[in-house]
Scaffold this motif. Structure first.
Motif, PDB file in Angstrom:
ATOM      1  N   LYS A  82     -10.755  60.592   2.112  1.00 30.12           N
ATOM      2  CA  LYS A  82      -9.386  60.350   2.575  1.00 30.12           C
ATOM      3  C   LYS A  82      -9.281  59.003   3.282  1.00 30.12           C
ATOM      4  O   LYS A  82      -8.328  58.252   3.067  1.00 30.12           O
ATOM      5  CB  LYS A  82      -8.937  61.465   3.538  1.00 30.12           C
ATOM      6  N   LEU A  83     -10.280  58.714   4.116  1.00 32.56           N
ATOM      7  CA  LEU A  83     -10.275  57.426   4.821  1.00 32.56           C
ATOM      8  C   LEU A  83     -10.400  56.263   3.832  1.00 32.56           C
ATOM      9  O   LEU A  83      -9.685  55.252   3.954  1.00 32.56           O
ATOM     10  CB  LEU A  83     -11.420  57.367   5.841  1.00 32.56           C
ATOM     11  N   GLU A  84     -11.303  56.409   2.862  1.00 37.96           N
ATOM     12  CA  GLU A  84     -11.465  55.352   1.849  1.00 37.96           C
ATOM     13  C   GLU A  84     -10.167  55.173   1.059  1.00 37.96           C
ATOM     14  O   GLU A  84      -9.753  54.039   0.777  1.00 37.96           O
ATOM     15  CB  GLU A  84     -12.627  55.684   0.910  1.00 37.96           C
ATOM     16  N   HIS A  85      -9.543  56.294   0.699  1.00 35.15           N
ATOM     17  CA  HIS A  85      -8.285  56.238  -0.040  1.00 35.15           C
ATOM     18  C   HIS A  85      -7.207  55.542   0.789  1.00 35.15           C
ATOM     19  O   HIS A  85      -6.470  54.686   0.277  1.00 35.15           O
ATOM     20  CB  HIS A  85      -7.842  57.657  -0.426  1.00 35.15           C
ATOM     21  N   ALA A  86      -7.131  55.910   2.067  1.00 35.03           N
ATOM     22  CA  ALA A  86      -6.133  55.283   2.938  1.00 35.03           C
ATOM     23  C   ALA A  86      -6.392  53.785   3.050  1.00 35.03           C
ATOM     24  O   ALA A  86      -5.444  52.980   3.019  1.00 35.03           O
ATOM     25  CB  ALA A  86      -6.148  55.940   4.316  1.00 35.03           C
ATOM     26  N   ASN A  87      -7.648  53.397   3.145  1.00 37.00           N
ATOM     27  CA  ASN A  87      -7.990  51.962   3.217  1.00 37.00           C
ATOM     28  C   ASN A  87      -7.618  51.249   1.916  1.00 37.00           C
ATOM     29  O   ASN A  87      -7.105  50.118   1.937  1.00 37.00           O
ATOM     30  CB  ASN A  87      -9.485  51.785   3.517  1.00 37.00           C
ATOM     31  N   GLU A  88      -7.891  51.901   0.790  1.00 35.02           N
ATOM     32  CA  GLU A  88      -7.543  51.299  -0.498  1.00 35.02           C
ATOM     33  C   GLU A  88      -6.032  51.150  -0.637  1.00 35.02           C
ATOM     34  O   GLU A  88      -5.535  50.114  -1.113  1.00 35.02           O
ATOM     35  CB  GLU A  88      -8.100  52.138  -1.650  1.00 35.02           C
ATOM     36  N   VAL A  89      -5.288  52.178  -0.221  1.00 36.41           N
ATOM     37  CA  VAL A  89      -3.830  52.119  -0.293  1.00 36.41           C
ATOM     38  C   VAL A  89      -3.328  50.981   0.586  1.00 36.41           C
ATOM     39  O   VAL A  89      -2.449  50.195   0.185  1.00 36.41           O
ATOM     40  CB  VAL A  89      -3.196  53.467   0.122  1.00 36.41           C
ATOM     41  N   GLN A  90      -3.902  50.860   1.774  1.00 31.24           N
ATOM     42  CA  GLN A  90      -3.474  49.787   2.687  1.00 31.24           C
ATOM     43  C   GLN A  90      -3.805  48.415   2.093  1.00 31.24           C
ATOM     44  O   GLN A  90      -2.989  47.486   2.162  1.00 31.24           O
ATOM     45  CB  GLN A  90      -4.167  49.960   4.041  1.00 31.24           C
ATOM     46  N   ALA A  91      -5.002  48.296   1.476  1.00 37.22           N
ATOM     47  CA  ALA A  91      -5.379  47.015   0.863  1.00 37.22           C
ATOM     48  C   ALA A  91      -4.437  46.692  -0.290  1.00 37.22           C
ATOM     49  O   ALA A  91      -4.010  45.523  -0.446  1.00 37.22           O
ATOM     50  CB  ALA A  91      -6.825  47.084   0.372  1.00 37.22           C
ATOM     51  N   LEU A  92      -4.079  47.707  -1.097  1.00 35.06           N
ATOM     52  CA  LEU A  92      -3.157  47.474  -2.208  1.00 35.06           C
ATOM     53  C   LEU A  92      -1.765  47.093  -1.702  1.00 35.06           C
ATOM     54  O   LEU A  92      -1.109  46.224  -2.286  1.00 35.06           O
ATOM     55  CB  LEU A  92      -3.083  48.705  -3.110  1.00 35.06           C
ATOM     56  N   GLU A  93      -1.329  47.708  -0.632  1.00 33.61           N
ATOM     57  CA  GLU A  93      -0.020  47.346  -0.075  1.00 33.61           C
ATOM     58  C   GLU A  93      -0.037  45.922   0.464  1.00 33.61           C
ATOM     59  O   GLU A  93       0.935  45.180   0.304  1.00 33.61           O
ATOM     60  CB  GLU A  93       0.375  48.343   1.028  1.00 33.61           C
ATOM     61  N   THR A  94      -1.167  45.554   1.064  1.00 33.90           N
ATOM     62  CA  THR A  94      -1.286  44.167   1.561  1.00 33.90           C
ATOM     63  C   THR A  94      -1.257  43.198   0.390  1.00 33.90           C
ATOM     64  O   THR A  94      -0.570  42.161   0.444  1.00 33.90           O
ATOM     65  CB  THR A  94      -2.596  44.009   2.362  1.00 33.90           C
ATOM     66  N   GLN A  95      -1.979  43.532  -0.689  1.00 35.05           N
ATOM     67  CA  GLN A  95      -1.964  42.678  -1.878  1.00 35.05           C
ATOM     68  C   GLN A  95      -0.562  42.593  -2.467  1.00 35.05           C
ATOM     69  O   GLN A  95      -0.115  41.527  -2.888  1.00 35.05           O
ATOM     70  CB  GLN A  95      -2.927  43.213  -2.946  1.00 35.05           C
ATOM     71  N   LYS A  96       0.127  43.720  -2.496  1.00 37.04           N
ATOM     72  CA  LYS A  96       1.478  43.764  -3.042  1.00 37.04           C
ATOM     73  C   LYS A  96       2.391  42.857  -2.222  1.00 37.04           C
ATOM     74  O   LYS A  96       3.178  42.076  -2.785  1.00 37.04           O
ATOM     75  CB  LYS A  96       1.999  45.198  -3.026  1.00 37.04           C
ATOM     76  N   ARG A  97       2.303  42.954  -0.900  1.00 38.05           N
ATOM     77  CA  ARG A  97       3.147  42.093  -0.052  1.00 38.05           C
ATOM     78  C   ARG A  97       2.799  40.613  -0.263  1.00 38.05           C
ATOM     79  O   ARG A  97       3.681  39.763  -0.344  1.00 38.05           O
ATOM     80  CB  ARG A  97       2.973  42.470   1.423  1.00 38.05           C
ATOM     81  N   THR A  98       1.509  40.325  -0.389  1.00 37.06           N
ATOM     82  CA  THR A  98       1.081  38.945  -0.597  1.00 37.06           C
ATOM     83  C   THR A  98       1.627  38.431  -1.920  1.00 37.06           C
ATOM     84  O   THR A  98       2.151  37.299  -1.999  1.00 37.06           O
ATOM     85  CB  THR A  98      -0.457  38.856  -0.578  1.00 37.06           C
ATOM     86  N   LEU A  99       1.503  39.254  -2.975  1.00 33.53           N
ATOM     87  CA  LEU A  99       2.025  38.846  -4.285  1.00 33.53           C
ATOM     88  C   LEU A  99       3.547  38.698  -4.245  1.00 33.53           C
ATOM     89  O   LEU A  99       4.113  37.787  -4.860  1.00 33.53           O
ATOM     90  CB  LEU A  99       1.623  39.864  -5.359  1.00 33.53           C
ATOM     91  N   GLN A 100       4.206  39.608  -3.525  1.00 31.65           N
ATOM     92  CA  GLN A 100       5.667  39.516  -3.417  1.00 31.65           C
ATOM     93  C   GLN A 100       6.070  38.234  -2.710  1.00 31.65           C
ATOM     94  O   GLN A 100       7.041  37.573  -3.128  1.00 31.65           O
ATOM     95  CB  GLN A 100       6.218  40.755  -2.659  1.00 31.65           C
TER      96      GLN A 100
END
Length: 105
Positions: A82-100
């Motif tokens: 769950k922690l790894e998943h939450a970290n991955e989701v957060q990293a993907l959201e950060t990437q998404k914001r950066t790309l946006q």
């Protein structure tokens, strides 16, 4: 002579009664001995059953302990996932914001 003959008959009757009572008591002792043997046999069977049940209980307790450890390990893995998943989701959201931001620029 008559008195001796009467006493002799009394003694013979008493001896007959005592012999009958001894025979009756011997039969009772035999029956009680047989019952005691049966009870001892039953007790032996119960003791064997108790030993088997105690062994089974010990095995079941060992299995319960192993399953409890496995359950705790799985719960720990699940929390880690769950922690790894939450970290991955957060990293993907950060990437998404950066790309946006890059797209918007």
């Amino acid at each position: 002579a008559w008195d001796i003959k009467g006493r002799l008959q009394d003694l013979e009757e008493l001896t007959h009664k005592l012999n009958a009572e001894v025979k009756s008591r011997d039969e009772a002792v035999g029956e009680l001995t047989e019952k005691l043997t049966e009870k001892e046999s039953t007790l032996g069977t119960l003791a064997e059953s108790q030993t088997v049940l105690q062994q089974d209980l010990s095995q079941y307790q060992t299995q319960i302990d192993e399953l409890t450890r496995t359950k705790q390990q799985l719960l720990q893995r699940m929390e880690l996932s769950k922690l790894e998943h939450a970290n991955e989701v957060q990293a993907l959201e950060t990437q998404k914001r950066t790309l946006q931001i890059e797209l918007d620029s």
